[in-house]
Design an enzyme around this catalytic site. Structure first.
Site, short mmCIF file in Angstrom:
data_model
loop_
_atom_site.label_atom_id
_atom_site.label_comp_id
_atom_site.label_asym_id
_atom_site.label_seq_id
_atom_site.Cartn_x
_atom_site.Cartn_y
_atom_site.Cartn_z
N HIS A 85 -27.09 -50.93 19.37
CA HIS A 85 -27.02 -49.68 20.13
C HIS A 85 -25.59 -49.25 20.47
O HIS A 85 -25.30 -48.05 20.47
CB HIS A 85 -27.87 -49.78 21.40
CG HIS A 85 -29.34 -49.75 21.11
ND1 HIS A 85 -30.05 -48.58 20.97
CD2 HIS A 85 -30.24 -50.76 20.91
CE1 HIS A 85 -31.32 -48.85 20.70
NE2 HIS A 85 -31.46 -50.17 20.67
N ASN A 112 -29.24 -47.97 14.64
CA ASN A 112 -29.30 -48.83 15.82
C ASN A 112 -29.80 -50.23 15.47
O ASN A 112 -29.26 -51.23 15.95
CB ASN A 112 -30.21 -48.21 16.89
CG ASN A 112 -29.50 -47.18 17.74
OD1 ASN A 112 -28.29 -47.22 17.92
ND2 ASN A 112 -30.26 -46.24 18.27
N GLU A 125 -30.70 -38.49 19.49
CA GLU A 125 -29.82 -38.09 18.39
C GLU A 125 -29.97 -36.62 18.05
O GLU A 125 -29.57 -36.17 16.98
CB GLU A 125 -30.10 -38.94 17.15
CG GLU A 125 -31.48 -38.77 16.53
CD GLU A 125 -32.53 -39.69 17.11
OE1 GLU A 125 -33.49 -40.00 16.39
OE2 GLU A 125 -32.40 -40.11 18.28
#
Length: 300
Positions: free
Chosen positions: A191, A186, A221
């Site tokens: 993102h 990220n 995640e």
């Protein structure tokens, strides 16, 4: 009289299916079509000898604008959502629209060997108002069980699938997977790209699993696998295969050679387990995998 089908009974049953307006299809454990009567083939625009997988059937229908009417701008997310529910229960009833305007009531019956009998009956004559209410209900139920980003089962649904296995005898396993160094992904790419990685990982998992296996996103995640009728050694082999398969560079978004890995914690469900106790063991095993260098599997 014994409830046994003899050859003449089977022939009569086959003859009735062949002439019936009821849609009838049989899929094997790999979700490949093994039998479909003329009504089913006509509804889904299948040639007489075609025996596709269910996924290929849906892809063909979507590409040709035939068969199942898919109301989504993102076919892959729709497919992921459909697979998160298909074949996960011994019996399921659902409704489906066809491109030709018909509205079908479908059933799925799955036996212990993993074969699925699908039937469909035309319910287009139901009142329009009732149809709208039922469609809205079905959309709400799907939304309540689906992760919006990936189309997989959401946390609530995948934990419910685990709970369902706790009620069944036999060896069942559960795994929690976590993408390694996801924060770095990220931070390095943003993102939106991180979301693409999550979707890519979701698709990867679904392509590696059986129809009866459950896969869901717990949040962030972290993902969970529910592996029914699978002992720990076989589950371990599957998870090792999943982890090693991520070594190959993948095309994600505008990036053609992206590599990432994941870590996993695996446990077999015990007779006295609760959802919480099994989850805790898998999560503790995942923590050890992270502590021991990542890109590995630990068993709890």
């Amino acid at each position: 009289m014994p409830n046994t089908l003899h050859n003449d009974h089977i022939q009569q049953l086959h003859s009735l299916y062949q002439s019936s307006e009821l849609l009838v299809a049989l899929f094997d454990t790999s979700d490949t079509l093994r039998y479909a009567n003329p009504a089913f083939r006509q509804a889904y625009h299948l040639a007489d000898t075609a025996m596709p997988t269910w996924v290929q059937l849906m892809r063909d229908n979507h590409a040709r604008h035939t068969g199942t009417l898919i109301r989504s701008n993102d076919f892959e997310t729709w497919l992921g959502s459909a697979l998160s529910r298909r074949g996960k229960q011994p019996y399921r009833m659902l409704e489906s629209d066809l491109h030709d305007g018909r509205w079908l009531l479908m059933t799925e019956t799955v036996n212990e060997a993993g074969w699925m009998l699908c039937t469909g009956v035309d319910i287009s004559n139901l009142a329009t108002g009732e149809r709208s209410l039922r469609a809205a209900r079905d959309l709400a139920l799907r939304a309540a069980s689906t992760d919006e980003l990936t189309g997989l089962s959401n946390r609530r649904h995948i934990l419910a699938l685990m709970a369902a296995q706790l009620a069944r005898t036999g060896p069942h396993c559960v795994a929690i997977l976590d993408i390694d160094f996801f924060k770095q992904i990220n931070d390095s790419h943003g993102h939106p790209f991180g979301d693409l990685v999550l979707v890519d990982f979701a698709r990867y998992l679904q392509h590696q699993l059986r129809r009866s296996d459950g896969v869901g996103r717990l949040g962030g995640e972290e993902f969970m696998l529910v592996l029914p009728d699978t002992a720990l050694p076989q589950a371990g082999q599957l998870l090792q295969h999943l982890l090693s398969g991520l070594h190959q560079p993948r095309a994600i978004g505008e990036h053609s050679h992206v590599s990432y890995s994941c870590s996993g914690g695996l446990t077999q469900l015990l007779p006295d387990d609760s959802v919480q106790s099994a989850y805790h063991r898998a999560d503790a095993a995942l923590y050890r995998a992270k502590q021991n260098g990542r890109q590995r599997l630990e068993i709890g």
